[in-house]
Scaffold this active site. Structure first.
Site, PDB file in Angstrom:
ATOM      1  N   SER A   1       1.026  -0.900   0.164  1.00 52.03           N
ATOM      2  CA  SER A   1       0.267  -0.026   0.243  1.00 52.03           C
ATOM      3  C   SER A   1       1.019   1.533   0.109  1.00 52.03           C
ATOM      4  CB  SER A   1      -1.034  -0.106   1.145  1.00 52.03           C
ATOM      5  OG  SER A   1      -1.350   1.262   1.274  1.00 52.03           O
TER       6      SER A   1
ATOM      7  N   TYR B   1      -1.333   0.422  10.605  1.00 52.26           N
ATOM      8  CA  TYR B   1      -1.588  -0.014   8.527  1.00 52.26           C
ATOM      9  C   TYR B   1      -0.609  -0.662   8.098  1.00 52.26           C
ATOM     10  CZ  TYR B   1      -3.912  -1.031   3.876  1.00 52.26           C
ATOM     11  OH  TYR B   1      -4.113  -1.894   3.048  1.00 52.26           O
TER      12      TYR B   1
END
Ligand SMILES: NC(=O)c1ccc[n+]([C@@H]2O[C@H](COP(=O)([O-])OP(=O)(O)OC[C@H]3O[C@@H](n4cnc5c(N)ncnc54)[C@H](OP(=O)(O)O)[C@@H]3O)[C@@H](O)[C@H]2O)c1
Length: 243
Positions: A140, A153
């Site tokens: 990501s 995250y």
């Protein structure tokens, strides 16, 4: 001949479902995993027109017995040449600043997003070595952004990026390739969970990544190994950035 068999974790919706459909179209036999049986079964049923074997293995990627079951299912289909570590978690929803992040949630998200992909790779290695395998770890932009509230995250994706590069270097002599793929923003359950209540209809559906998968699977695996690719970038040779 190398087995044309792939495991895709988190294949019951979103990007995992799109990758499953793409690989079914390429003639891969599939092992699809997720925690909830019904949506996973629906995806498997929807792939029946491709006439490839599709096995579902229900469970949590943090469970070692579940991981073994997925690899056993792939070996029963003839081996394993592609492992897609796609299943992932945000840790908390709504997102929280790292300074306030509950530590039990931080440990759990590391187990799902970092430890499980490494554990699956370890367990799959004999089959991957036998088949010139490719491991695809989903990353990501949060791995690099330092965006407020994305730290829990993002940390896991940064760690996964380094795991991908390290494994690529360690496994090249064994003929196993490893890449990291940042799919970009996509309209999925995870993305909605990151922005609860917000209108995310301007984000593209995960099918936007299909041209990238077509490119990746057209490449020599050893040549792409160690790369970090942005699936929505459109010019993948140019943006292949080692972590
Ligand atoms: N969507 C975005 O904008 C975006 C952006 C950058 C990167 N990514 C990355 O792209 C990948 C796919 O994301 P997505 O947006 O498609 O997510 P998604 O729609 O929320 O799908 C997640 C999938 O993973 C499964 N899953 C979740 N936790 C699991 C666990 N502990 N064990 C086994 N399966 C689990 C879910 O099924 P169950 O709930 O039934 O287990 C589901 O099939 C992820 O790695 C994500 O980090 C997404």
């Amino acid at each position: 001949m190398a087995a044309k068999v792939a495991i895709i974790t988190g294949a019951s919706r979103g990007l995992g479902e799109v990758v499953a459909r793409f690989l079914a179209g390429q003639g891969y036999a599939l092992v699809l995993t997720a925690r909830h049986a019904e949506p996973l079964q629906k995806v498997a049923l929807a792939l029946s027109s491709f006439n490839v074997p599709v096995q579902t293995v229900v469970g949590d990627v943090t469970d070692a017995a579940h991981r073994t079951a997925a690899i056993d299912a792939a070996n029963a289909l003839g081996g394993l040449s592609v492992l897609v570590n796609n299943a992932s978690d945000l840790g908390v929803s709504p997102l929280l600043p790292l300074a306030d992040f509950p530590l039990d949630a931080l440990e759990r998200v590391f187990k799902i997003n970092v430890v499980a992909p490494i554990a699956l790779t370890q367990a799959a290695l004999p089959a991957l070595k036998a088949n010139g395998g490719l491991v695809i770890n989903l990353s990501s932009d949060a791995a690099k952004g330092g965006y407020p509230t994305w730290g829990g995250y993002g940390l896991t994706k940064a760690a996964l990026d380094l795991a991908s590069l390290t494994l690529a270097n360690e496994l090249s002599d064994a003929g196993v390739s490893v890449v990291s793929v940042d799919p970009g923003d996509m309209r999925t359950v995870m993305h909605q969970d990151a922005f609860p209540g917000d209108d995310i209809s301007d984000r593209p559906l995960p099918d936007v990544t299909v041209p990238f998968w077509a490119w990746l699977f057209g490449q020599d695996r050893a040549a792409v190994s160690g790369g970090r690719y942005a699936a929505q970038a459109q010019n993948w040779e140019a943006v292949n950035e080692a972590v």
